[in-house]
Design an enzyme around this catalytic site. Structure first.
Site, mmCIF file in Angstrom:
data_model
loop_
_atom_site.group_PDB
_atom_site.id
_atom_site.type_symbol
_atom_site.label_atom_id
_atom_site.label_comp_id
_atom_site.label_asym_id
_atom_site.label_seq_id
_atom_site.Cartn_x
_atom_site.Cartn_y
_atom_site.Cartn_z
ATOM 1 N N LYS A 22 0.830 -1.220 0.000
ATOM 2 C CA LYS A 22 0.000 0.000 0.000
ATOM 3 C C LYS A 22 0.858 1.262 0.000
ATOM 4 O O LYS A 22 0.623 2.193 -0.767
ATOM 5 C CB LYS A 22 -0.908 -0.006 1.244
ATOM 6 C CG LYS A 22 -1.570 1.336 1.526
ATOM 7 C CD LYS A 22 -2.417 1.334 2.782
ATOM 8 C CE LYS A 22 -1.671 1.532 4.074
ATOM 9 N NZ LYS A 22 -1.458 2.929 4.491
ATOM 10 N N ASN A 23 1.855 1.285 0.883
ATOM 11 C CA ASN A 23 2.591 2.529 1.059
ATOM 12 C C ASN A 23 3.617 2.780 -0.045
ATOM 13 O O ASN A 23 4.197 3.864 -0.114
ATOM 14 C CB ASN A 23 3.255 2.570 2.444
ATOM 15 C CG ASN A 23 2.207 2.701 3.535
ATOM 16 O OD1 ASN A 23 1.042 3.014 3.256
ATOM 17 N ND2 ASN A 23 2.598 2.449 4.777
ATOM 18 N N ARG A 91 -4.610 10.846 4.676
ATOM 19 C CA ARG A 91 -3.367 11.531 4.913
ATOM 20 C C ARG A 91 -2.335 11.280 3.824
ATOM 21 O O ARG A 91 -1.581 12.171 3.424
ATOM 22 C CB ARG A 91 -2.799 11.099 6.264
ATOM 23 C CG ARG A 91 -1.888 12.142 6.804
ATOM 24 C CD ARG A 91 -0.933 11.705 7.806
ATOM 25 N NE ARG A 91 0.388 12.062 7.339
ATOM 26 C CZ ARG A 91 0.949 13.236 7.506
ATOM 27 N NH1 ARG A 91 0.337 14.169 8.157
ATOM 28 N NH2 ARG A 91 2.143 13.480 7.013
ATOM 29 N N PRO A 121 2.583 16.080 11.349
ATOM 30 C CA PRO A 121 2.998 17.338 10.720
ATOM 31 C C PRO A 121 3.536 17.115 9.303
ATOM 32 O O PRO A 121 3.905 15.995 8.951
ATOM 33 C CB PRO A 121 4.115 17.837 11.641
ATOM 34 C CG PRO A 121 4.632 16.625 12.329
ATOM 35 C CD PRO A 121 3.488 15.650 12.418
ATOM 36 N N ILE A 122 3.565 18.180 8.502
ATOM 37 C CA ILE A 122 4.157 18.066 7.164
ATOM 38 C C ILE A 122 5.245 19.133 6.957
ATOM 39 O O ILE A 122 5.593 19.463 5.837
ATOM 40 C CB ILE A 122 3.099 18.160 6.047
ATOM 41 C CG1 ILE A 122 2.273 19.431 6.178
ATOM 42 C CG2 ILE A 122 2.206 16.934 6.003
ATOM 43 C CD1 ILE A 122 1.548 19.789 4.886
ATOM 44 N N LEU A 124 8.343 19.028 7.192
ATOM 45 C CA LEU A 124 9.532 18.604 6.431
ATOM 46 C C LEU A 124 9.248 18.579 4.922
ATOM 47 O O LEU A 124 10.130 18.917 4.119
ATOM 48 C CB LEU A 124 10.023 17.230 6.914
ATOM 49 C CG LEU A 124 10.490 17.184 8.377
ATOM 50 C CD1 LEU A 124 10.735 15.746 8.831
ATOM 51 C CD2 LEU A 124 11.760 18.028 8.576
ATOM 52 N N ASP A 306 4.612 0.339 11.873
ATOM 53 C CA ASP A 306 3.376 -0.236 11.332
ATOM 54 C C ASP A 306 3.172 -1.701 11.733
ATOM 55 O O ASP A 306 2.131 -2.286 11.416
ATOM 56 C CB ASP A 306 3.345 -0.101 9.800
ATOM 57 C CG ASP A 306 3.202 1.347 9.367
ATOM 58 O OD1 ASP A 306 2.800 2.180 10.194
ATOM 59 O OD2 ASP A 306 3.505 1.644 8.197
ATOM 60 N N ARG A 398 -8.823 -0.329 4.628
ATOM 61 C CA ARG A 398 -7.960 0.701 4.038
ATOM 62 C C ARG A 398 -6.629 0.103 3.607
ATOM 63 O O ARG A 398 -6.004 0.590 2.668
ATOM 64 C CB ARG A 398 -7.678 1.801 5.076
ATOM 65 C CG ARG A 398 -8.807 2.762 5.315
ATOM 66 C CD ARG A 398 -8.310 3.907 6.178
ATOM 67 N NE ARG A 398 -6.943 4.228 5.784
ATOM 68 C CZ ARG A 398 -5.981 4.609 6.617
ATOM 69 N NH1 ARG A 398 -6.223 4.759 7.883
ATOM 70 N NH2 ARG A 398 -4.762 4.865 6.179
#
Ligand code: EPU
Length: 423
Positions: A22-23, A91, A121-122, A124, A306, A398
């Site tokens: 998935k990732n 996300r 947070p984003i 970076l 994960d 998901r």
């Protein structure tokens, strides 16, 4: 909303095939926005997250076509404005920002919120875009990035908890079409980043060093269409390995990449689980009692966050005291209170879960809170005596392709029920 009904206590036996990751699939699908030619991506798992990403790409003007697990994406023309509500819901969709900025020199993407596993947070990602010369503003709930020209630069992506996986992918994707050379220091080393780099190179990009903390991207003028096979999902493989161990089973996991799973296999060994490697297969067998163990999650090649929840469920079955420390998302312990309903004795102390393992688990109704927490509850339910009902399994859908069918094939007594059904 669907639930799983699990009658536990059956050792899993047989073989299971792992789906595409998935990732890896999500940023690779986004990378197809970088070219006006068609891209063919094989091994895309059929998940609500990948379907959702396809919807986002369509909303940006791309055509998408699924044929089984092969997805063709043709982004002949692209808009730089993603639908606010669509993007906000997942996300992972932040990874469309890099390709939009690379191709159009502008992107407007809604700000992804925090989520149940902690603040997300984003900063970076944005730091990376700014280093490439983009002007970045956060306004009205959107990230708005634009640049007259993107220029290669040397930038540092290390953060509080290590690097950033999607941030590294985002900067690589934008830099692929920038002028000059970009050097990303403290890049994420996860296999998913390596897979994105491989796809970019197949599209004609010039990316080297992916998988190490220094990635060099030499910008090119144009990218072309490409075909790509997604790597196997290392977290799905870890989940099935842990489920086999938890039930005292004997499972052959096919289409795995053992080299992506070293930290997990090492900890399984330490916990008294026998793992044998046969090429792309892993044979996971547990005959004796589990042993307590300590696990700390870290960026790759450390133990993956994960797989933390699943490992916590396993160690709840191991007599003795185990300590699981979460260093990537420090509040990712939502599964602990639900595991307690099954009889697990776990206390949270700062970033650590102290597990007094070995108490017998017995089935109960539990609530899934996020994707990996849900997997942990399924594993505990498979090992517990009696019936466990895992509610809200849309979280599982998901990220796990046909998990119930795959488990049933291994002998598990698990079925999906609608909430109105009493089971
Ligand atoms: N971080 C920052 N600033 C940023 C980005 C991240 O401080 O700009 C921090 C995060 O708060 C966290 C750490 O850095 O503490 C790592 O976050 P990262 O950015 O690497 O996470 P991500 O890229 O958003 C991906 C996976 C997650 C997985 C993490 C870590 C996707 C779609 N998601 O997220 O997967 O947990 O990497 O490996 O690739 C899951 O599949 O269940 C899942 C949550």
């Amino acid at each position: 909303m669907d639930s799983f009904l699990i009658r536990g206590g059956v050792p899993l036996r047989g073989d299971v095939a792992i789906s595409g990751g998935k990732n890896a699939a999500l940023p690779i699908m986004a990378a197809a926005l970088l070219t006006d030619e068609p891209c063919v991506i094989r091994g895309v798992p059929d998940l609500s997250d990948t379907r959702f990403m396809a919807d986002i790409l369509k909303s940006l003007g791309a055509e998408t076509k699924w044929e089984g697990e092969t997805l063709t994406i043709h982004a002949r023309k692209v808009r730089g404005y993603a639908d606010y509500e669509l993007v906000r819901r997942m996300r992972g969709s932040i990874c469309i920002a890099g390709p939009l900025l690379g191709r159009l020199r502008k992107a407007r993407v809604s700000l992804p919120g925090g989520c149940v596993i902690g603040a997300r947070p984003i900063n970076l990602h944005l730091k990376g875009f700014e280093a490439l010369g983009a002007e970045v503003r956060v306004e009205e709930g959107y990230v708005k990035a634009s640049a007259r020209a993107l220029k290669g630069a040397t930038l540092f992506l290390g953060g509080r908890a290590g690097s950033t996986v999607l941030g590294t992918a985002n900067v690589m994707m934008a830099a692929a079409l920038a002028d000059g050379v970009t050097i990303i220091e403290s890049a994420a080393c996860e296999p998913e980043v390596v897979d994105v780099a491989a796809f970019l190179n197949e599209m004609g990009a010039n990316v080297s060093g992916a998988g190490s903390p220094t990635i060099t991207v030499t910008g090119v003028e144009k990218l072309h269409g490409a075909e790509h096979q997604i790597i196997p999902d290392r977290i799905e493989a870890a989940t099935f390995a842990i489920a086999a161990a938890a039930t005292g089973g004997d499972v052959t996991i096919r289409n795995a990449r053992p080299d992506h799973l070293r930290a997990v296999l090492d900890k399984l060994n330490e916990a008294g689980v026998a793992v044998a490697e046969r090429g792309a297969c892993l044979v996971v067998r547990r005959a004796g009692t589990l042993k307590a163990s300590d696990v700390t999650t870290l960026p790759y090649a450390g133990f993956p966050t994960d797989a933390q929840a699943q490992m916590t469920a396993l160690l709840a079955l191991a007599p003795g005291i185990s300590i699981v420390t979460e260093r990537v998302f420090e509040s990712r312990f939502m599964h602990v209170s639900e595991l307690a309903r099954l009889g697990a004795d776990i206390e949270i102390e700062g970033p650590s879960a102290i597990i007094k393992g070995g108490r017998p688990l017995s089935g109960a109704p539990v609530m899934a809170s996020d994707l990996r927490a849900s997997a942990a509850l399924v594993i505990a339910g498979l090992a517990a005596r009696g019936v466990t009902r895992v509610n809200r399994i849309y979280h599982l859908d998901r990220g796990y392709e046909k998990m119930d069918a795959k488990l049933r094939k291994l002998g598990a007594e698990i079925r999906r029920v609608r909430n109105a059904e009493r089971g």
